[in-house]
Motif scaffolding. Structure first.
Motif, PDB file in Angstrom:
ATOM      1  N   LYS A   1      -8.966  -2.147   1.379  1.00  0.00           N
ATOM      2  CA  LYS A   1      -7.664  -1.366   1.415  1.00  0.00           C
ATOM      3  C   LYS A   1      -7.778  -0.700   0.147  1.00  0.00           C
TER       4      LYS A   1
ATOM      5  N   MET B   1      -6.402   1.901  -1.757  1.00  0.00           N
ATOM      6  CA  MET B   1      -4.751   2.098  -2.321  1.00  0.00           C
ATOM      7  C   MET B   1      -5.128   3.705  -2.943  1.00  0.00           C
TER       8      MET B   1
ATOM      9  N   ASP C   1      -2.100 -10.088   4.037  1.00  0.00           N
ATOM     10  CA  ASP C   1      -1.184  -9.416   2.595  1.00  0.00           C
ATOM     11  C   ASP C   1      -1.369  -7.707   2.386  1.00  0.00           C
ATOM     12  N   GLU C   2      -1.486  -7.087   3.393  1.00  0.00           N
ATOM     13  CA  GLU C   2      -1.779  -5.380   3.186  1.00  0.00           C
ATOM     14  C   GLU C   2      -0.738  -4.966   2.845  1.00  0.00           C
ATOM     15  N   ASP C   3       0.289  -5.799   3.255  1.00  0.00           N
ATOM     16  CA  ASP C   3       1.805  -4.639   3.282  1.00  0.00           C
ATOM     17  C   ASP C   3       2.147  -5.887   2.110  1.00  0.00           C
ATOM     18  N   ARG C   4       1.644  -6.437   1.068  1.00  0.00           N
ATOM     19  CA  ARG C   4       1.908  -7.071  -0.390  1.00  0.00           C
ATOM     20  C   ARG C   4       1.547  -6.284  -1.295  1.00  0.00           C
TER      21      ARG C   4
ATOM     22  N   GLU D   1       0.483  -4.338  -4.513  1.00  0.00           N
ATOM     23  CA  GLU D   1       1.172  -3.417  -5.427  1.00  0.00           C
ATOM     24  C   GLU D   1       0.393  -2.589  -6.291  1.00  0.00           C
TER      25      GLU D   1
END
Length: 408
Positions: free
Chosen positions: A291, A293, A329-332, A334
């Motif tokens: 991912k 960011m 875990d993608e949406d968790r 930060e």
């Protein structure tokens, strides 16, 4: 008697009440919704090799390992280091792709895999690198070493120095080829570290290693890497075999902007080497994603510079920032920005802080933040005025908070 009956009835009521609170697990149906942790515990598996490792190439995160720090004969996987030293020499101007090399008798006498160099023959650095990459040519390794540093022994010293610089704690080289020597060894982790560094800094190696065939002196030879043309996204990296080393393979593949590096050492045969490599690569690609960011060069904030003419400097990422995660875990994820304590003058490109990717307060990866412009130092009077202004601002804020507290 009536009191005893009442007592017995009361005990029965309490017993039934507590039984209603206790789950009747003896007759419950099996829980088919296993937790993510339970599933992941079942996923790691054994491979038919003495040592193995799977690494994500950008972050260096290890996704699977088996006896990864043990020292084993690496056979021709050694040549990844040989290629790295040569590619660095080209970058530094010590040689050029088109420079010619005269083949020595020492190089000509090399046994094992070869590109069939002739004594006194002139060959380009480019041809030698192709020979090493595609057909694992031992004669080309020695010819290249002599061209760059005068002898194979001197070249090997550079290899060992580079290994130390890269933090390869369980590796030592005695030659450029990987031919057996009791003091020539590497670990799976070190091979992955070396492979990732070379791919990230000299991606030309993938162009060389993904060639399917090589012709020299009218002799056609084929790349021995079984992943090429078979495993989706495979474009390297190096096979190896000797009686002492067994069957070895440092493989790499890229799928969906996600590159993995696999290492298999001391597998008993060709088929198990291939199946083990495919197994660990498939495990990585099926269970993880990469991912991104923040992209490279993206401005993510303003870092304070108390003594600068400008009180802040734009902070951008030195490289892209991403993390290896499982899909749930993608949406968790930060992000967190932490600025260094800065003092002017600051030049464009200077470090000003770090940016982190967090998952439940654990840092998964980080990237350096750099200044987007120059910041000159201001004079003492301006700094003093800023400090006084900051003092009164803090005092006023504190007073307002105190008054609010009284009336709330």
């Amino acid at each position: 008697m009536i009191k005893l009956k009442k007592l017995a009835l009361l005990l029965l009521i309490f017993s039934l009440f507590f039984l209603s609170l206790t789950p009747l697990t003896a007759w419950a149906e099996p829980d088919t919704d296993a937790t993510e942790e339970e599933l992941e515990d079942e996923l790691p598996f054994d491979v038919d090799a003495k040592s193995a490792l799977l690494m994500e190439a950008t972050t260096g995160e290890i996704l699977y390992e088996k006896d990864a720090d043990a020292k084993y004969p690496p056979a021709s996987i050694t040549k990844i280091m040989t290629l790295l030293i040569a590619l660095e020499a080209i970058e530094e101007g010590k040689t050029d792709w088109n420079d010619t090399v005269e083949v020595s008798e020492n190089a000509w006498r090399m046994k094992g895999s070869e590109m069939f160099l002739e004594i006194g023959q002139e060959v380009t650095v480019d041809q030698l690198l192709q020979g090493i990459s595609v057909v694992s040519a031992n004669d080309a390794c020695v010819a290249l070493a002599e061209h760059l540093y005068g002898s194979e022994e001197m070249f090997v010293q550079i290899m060992n120095q580079k290994a130390q610089q890269l933090g390869m704690k369980n590796s030592h080289f005695e030659n450029t080829t990987g031919l057996p020597h009791e003091n020539h060894y590497m670990s799976a982790r070190d091979i992955a570290i070396l492979s990732a560094y070379t791919i990230n800094n000299y991606p030309k190696i993938l162009e060389l290693e993904s060639q399917r065939e090589f012709t020299f002196n009218d002799i056609v030879q084929y790349n021995r890497n079984p992943l090429l043309g078979r495993f989706p996204g495979a474009d390297g990296l190096k096979t190896g075999w000797t009686t002492e080393a067994g069957y070895c393979l440092a493989g790499t593949a890229k799928q969906n902007n996600f590159r993995l590096i696999s290492v298999i050492l001391n597998s008993p045969n060709l088929s198990s080497r291939l199946s083990s490599t495919e197994a660990v690569l498939n495990y990585g690609f099926r269970n993880y994603i990469f991912k991104v960011m923040v992209d490279k060069g993206e401005v993510v904030g303003e870092a304070p510079v108390p003594d600068g003419k400008d009180k802040e400097v734009a902070a951008s990422t030195q490289n892209s920032l991403g993390a290896v995660i499982t899909l749930p875990d993608e949406d968790r994820l930060e992000t967190q920005v932490i600025y260094d304590k800065l003092s002017a003058p600051i030049e464009k490109g200077d470090r000003v802080g770090e940016m982190h990717i967090l998952l439940e307060n654990e840092i998964l990866s980080r990237v350096t933040l750099v200044a987007e412009q120059d910041i000159e130092k201001t004079n003492f009077a301006v700094i003093a005025l800023r400090q006084v202004g900051g003092f009164f601002k803090n005092m006023t804020t504190g007073l307002v908070d105190m008054i609010k507290g009284i009336f709330e």
